[in-house]
Design a protein around this motif. Structure first.
Motif, PDB file in Angstrom:
ATOM      1  N   ALA B 103      39.223  40.531  48.188  1.00 41.23           N
ATOM      2  CA  ALA B 103      38.333  40.309  46.835  1.00 41.23           C
ATOM      3  C   ALA B 103      36.809  40.372  47.448  1.00 41.23           C
ATOM      4  N   GLU B 106      36.082  44.195  47.990  1.00 37.36           N
ATOM      5  CA  GLU B 106      35.842  44.739  46.940  1.00 37.36           C
ATOM      6  C   GLU B 106      34.383  44.428  46.100  1.00 37.36           C
ATOM      7  N   LEU B 107      34.287  43.165  46.287  1.00 41.00           N
ATOM      8  CA  LEU B 107      32.921  42.633  45.813  1.00 41.00           C
ATOM      9  C   LEU B 107      31.737  43.487  46.464  1.00 41.00           C
ATOM     10  N   ARG B 109      32.088  46.507  47.494  1.00 39.98           N
ATOM     11  CA  ARG B 109      32.007  47.734  47.032  1.00 39.98           C
ATOM     12  C   ARG B 109      31.348  47.933  45.867  1.00 39.98           C
ATOM     13  N   LEU B 110      31.844  46.818  44.758  1.00 46.70           N
ATOM     14  CA  LEU B 110      31.272  47.067  43.549  1.00 46.70           C
ATOM     15  C   LEU B 110      29.818  46.680  43.445  1.00 46.70           C
TER      16      LEU B 110
END
Lengths: 256, 286, 286
Positions: B103, B106-107, B109-110
């Protein structure tokens, strides 16, 4: 009559730099009730663990069970040959019920070979046997309950029943009375005597001297890894070395 | 000359592993969990450090600030994620930690984009001549920082009340509790220190490559686990030595058996061989 | 049924076999494995190479199974040496070792993997039915083992291996059997995957894959057959269901892993069980 069941010779065990057992030797006669006593740290539990096979022995240690050398045999094979041990700190299988804890031990013949165990499903006779054993130790009414949350008295009895389920010829008991109150301890000791009278040879470690003297036929005293005395209970307790070991420890304890 | 250069390479890499792995081994010693999300905090450190540097232009400011912030995040991770599941079987915390790590990646990356961020005017990029070998200032600083920090920490651990309490708790939590040490406080402190160190490692690594990217925690996430196992799980001294050993083994291995195995495989092959000989790691607790 | 649904169904069934195979080792016998993808890979490479060499499908699949099972037996030997967290990292190491070896071997295609694996010749629907039957057989077999004395002994080993030993159970042998069966089934799943994808690369069998399959088992409920099937369905289909927000699918995946472990550590099976228990109690109270 005096047939020797277990023969322990020159047992030497070291942990790090400490010698836990130093050249300890004794015999266990078939059918007897033998107790091992001694101050804390004397090596009593290590002795039992050595007999069952979970402690590494140094040469020239040797252990014979019914005249067969079992020194280099693995734990589970020793169990199959008729040795069994209960632990001072009880460790039931937490994911199982009281009954299942005994059934798995009662099924030791079925679990002997994983492949045939895969095709073996019937548990009826093992459940029956387990129920009988639970009855012997007075636990039949909690049989179906999960193990977690049971009081210590129940778990101690379960430990004995579970160990009996592997059909031992020689039972090693590590402080079966520890943590029990006066009444429970007496009841438990009586249960053990009953088991002994049914033909099982017993080697017990216990700190509760009153019960030890009441139930055992013979005593062995360990101190600092040495065997310092053995023989009939009254004679052993009069032995000056034994008194010194106990008194000495108490003095040191009192000083600390 | 090649030997010396490889040795130096190994030590540089090893000192980076050391600052990451120390936090991990402290957590293991205290809680008996494999804290994979530690690598997420390492990456977070890289991001925070780079953002502060790009805003202020000062590395002296960016490093302690990023370390402190990530240290606080580490404490929050303990409180919110681990504390409630400590009495569960070990795989529970392990998988939760892996989930958290995914998670976090991904955070990053986002929020910051998949291609990562770079430094404006990256500092410490000059080459220094050391015994005829050219190494970068950033590498030298990383080695220096890890020696200094770990030295200071070990001094504090030996000579302060709270340090002694920490060591006692890592070695034997129950015993320490029976001496009246507040285990919860020790855990917070350890998560703070461990995470802050990981953040610093993240900053150094991003300086070396002039890049922070979402996946930068990938390699440390598993390599650091291998190192703390090699060091004997929960054993700080063992972990430090294991970090250097793995760094050196990798440096030499990639040159001499690189055509058989890649870098990761060399490290793990070494680990497996050692574990088969010494199942408790190089430096067992008992 | 469109082609998309057919291939989705096939991959679900392959994953069920794969997850069941890990459940045998981790769920039944209690031995954690973080490198299960290695055996999936061994099966896939073995079957793929044999298929390319002209062997019929059944032979290739069978060989993949045997080869994976034999590799698993060797790795299982390490479970006799190291325990718990040490075993987790050792198995993780095996995964990296597998990748490292495969990547560097030219005859296995190196980084590029194995391509143009011959067709299974059953047609897409035929293959789906074939895989579905195999998945059902594996589920049935798992169920049988769970109910047998072997499963009972596994319970004991998973619960407390020292005690199991003192009760006369040959712990080492049971662990090896679990590893052999579990890894052979993983090999079967891998072989099926090779025939399904007809193109395999090393990264298909990396650490991420190991984590994914462990997550399927843990999210479903470790040891529970129905739970593992549900967990596999959920984690295989979820990324597809969230395609419309594909950018967030990994984030959701990570949070789901974390969330299930944090709030329902016994997985969905445990959640359902406690829910049913709750309803029953309510009924009894009325």
């Amino acid at each position: 009559m005096n047939e020797i069941l277990l023969e322990v010779r020159n047992i030497i065990v070291r942990f790090g730099g400490i010698t836990a057992l130093n050249n300890v030797y004794f015999d266990v006669i078939k059918g007897e009730f033998l107790s091992i006593i001694g101050p804390n740290g004397a090596g009593k539990t290590t002795m039992l663990r050595a007999i069952i096979g979970v402690v590494k022995l140094l040469s020239p240690s040797r252990i014979f069970l019914a005249d067969r050398d079992i020194t280099d045999i693995t734990v589970h094979e020793r169990v199959r040959m008729g040795l069994a041990m209960t632990h001072q700190i009880v460790r039931p299988f937490k994911s199982m019920t009281v009954l299942e804890n005994v059934v798995i031990a009662a099924g030791h013949k079925r679990t002997g070979n994983p492949f045939s165990a895969m095709f073996s499903f019937d548990r009826k006779s093992e459940i029956e046997k387990a129920m009988n054993l639970l009855d012997t130790v007075g636990l039949s009414d909690v049989a179906e309950q999960p193990v977690t949350g049971q009081p210590l008295g129940v778990l101690k009895r379960l430990e004995v029943a579970r160990t009996l389920a592997v059909n031992p010829g020689l039972l090693l008991l590590d402080e079966p009375l520890a943590g029990l109150n006066h009444v429970e301890a007496k009841k438990m000791a009586d249960t053990i005597v009953k088991i002994n009278q049914n033909g099982l040879t017993i080697v017990m470690i216990e700190h509760n001297l009153a019960e030890v003297l009441r139930v055992s036929q013979r005593l062995i005293v360990l101190d600092n890894g040495f065997k310092i005395a053995s023989g009939n209970p009254d004679a052993v307790l009069c032995d000056s070395k034994v008194r010194a070991a106990y008194m000495g420890k108490e003095k040191i304890n009192a000083a600390a | 000359m090649l030997y010396l250069e490889l040795l130096l390479q190994g030590l540089i890499q090893g000192s980076m592993y050391a600052i990451i792995a120390v936090g991990l081994t402290l957590v293991y010693g205290l809680l008996r969990i494999l804290h994979v999300a530690h690598a997420g905090l390492f990456a977070l450190g890289g991001y925070v450090g780079l953002l502060i540097f790009n805003e202020t232009g000062s590395l002296i400011l960016a490093m302690p600030l990023a370390a402190a912030l990530v240290g606080l995040v580490g404490m929050a991770v303990y409180r919110l994620c681990y504390q409630p599941i400590l009495d569960r079987p070990p795989y529970v915390a392990l998988i939760a930690s892996i989930g958290l790590f995914i998670a976090m990646e991904e955070l990053f990356r986002l929020i910051f984009g998949p291609y990562g961020l770079t430094y404006k005017n990256p500092p410490l990029q000059a080459y220094v001549n050391l015994f005829g070998i050219h190494i970068r200032a950033a590498e030298l600083c990383m080695v220096g920082a890890s020696i200094t920090l770990l030295g200071v920490l070990s001094y504090l651990a030996q000579n302060t009340r709270i340090g002694v309490a920490c060591r006692a708790t890592v070695e034997d939590p129950e015993m320490a509790a029976s001496f009246g040490i507040d285990a919860i406080k020790v855990r917070y402190l350890n998560f703070f220190i461990g995470s802050a160190l990981a953040a610093l490692a993240g900053i150094f690594v991003s300086l070396l490559s002039n890049l922070v990217e979402p996946t930068m925690g990938g390699v440390p996430s598993y390599k650091a686990l291998a190192i703390i196992v090699l060091g004997g799980l929960g054993n700080v001294k063992g972990t430090l030595i294991a970090s250097l050993v793995i760094g050196i083994v990798e440096a030499f291995g990639t040159i001499y058996i690189g055509n058989l195995l890649d870098r990761d495989a060399i490290a793990f092959a070494f680990l497996i061989i050692v574990l088969m000989i010494r199942p408790q790691g190089l430096f067992a607790e008992k | 049924m469109g082609i998309y649904e057919i291939s989705l169904g096939t991959i679900v069934c392959i994953n069920i076999i794969f997850a069941m195979s890990l459940n045998m080792i981790t769920g039944f016998c209690g031995q954690i494995s973080l490198g299960h993808a290695a055996f999936y890979g061994v099966g896939a490479y073995c079957a793929g190479m044999l298929a390319k060499a002209g062997f019929p499908m059944y032979a290739a699949l069978f060989a993949g199974m045997i080869f994976a099972g034999m590799t698993g037996l060797v790795v299982g030997l390490s479970s006799l040496r190291v325990r718990e967290d040490f075993l987790a990292i050792t198995t993780m190491g095996v995964n990296f070792l597998f990748l490292g070896i495969v990547r560097q071997q030219d005859f296995l295609g190196g980084e590029l993997g194995v391509s143009s694996i011959p067709s299974h010749g059953m047609g897409k629907i035929g293959f789906l039915v074939f895989v579905m039957i195999l998945a059902c057989l594996v589920i049935a077999w798992s169920h049988m083992i769970k109910r047998s004395w072997m499963g009972f002994a596994f319970d004991a080993v998973a619960d407390d291996e020292d005690i199991a030993q003192v009760l006369g159970i040959d712990v080492g042998r049971y662990k090896l059997v679990a590893f052999a069966i579990g890894t052979a089934l993983a090999g079967l799943a891998g072989g099926l995957y090779a025939y399904f994808a007809r193109f395999i690369v090393p990264d298909d069998f990396g650490f991420i894959t190991s984590i994914t399959v462990l997550s399927m088992v843990a999210v479903g409920g470790i040891g529970s057959i129905a739970g593992v099937v549900i967990g596999t369905l959920l984690l295989t289909l979820m990324p597809e269901m969230f395609r419309f927000i594909s950018d967030y699918k990994l984030l959701i995946y990570g949070l789901l892993l974390f969330g299930v472990m944090r709030f329902a550590p016994e997985g969905l099976a445990g959640l359902i069980k406690s829910f049913v228990g709750f309803i029953c109690k309510k009924r009894a109270a009325l």
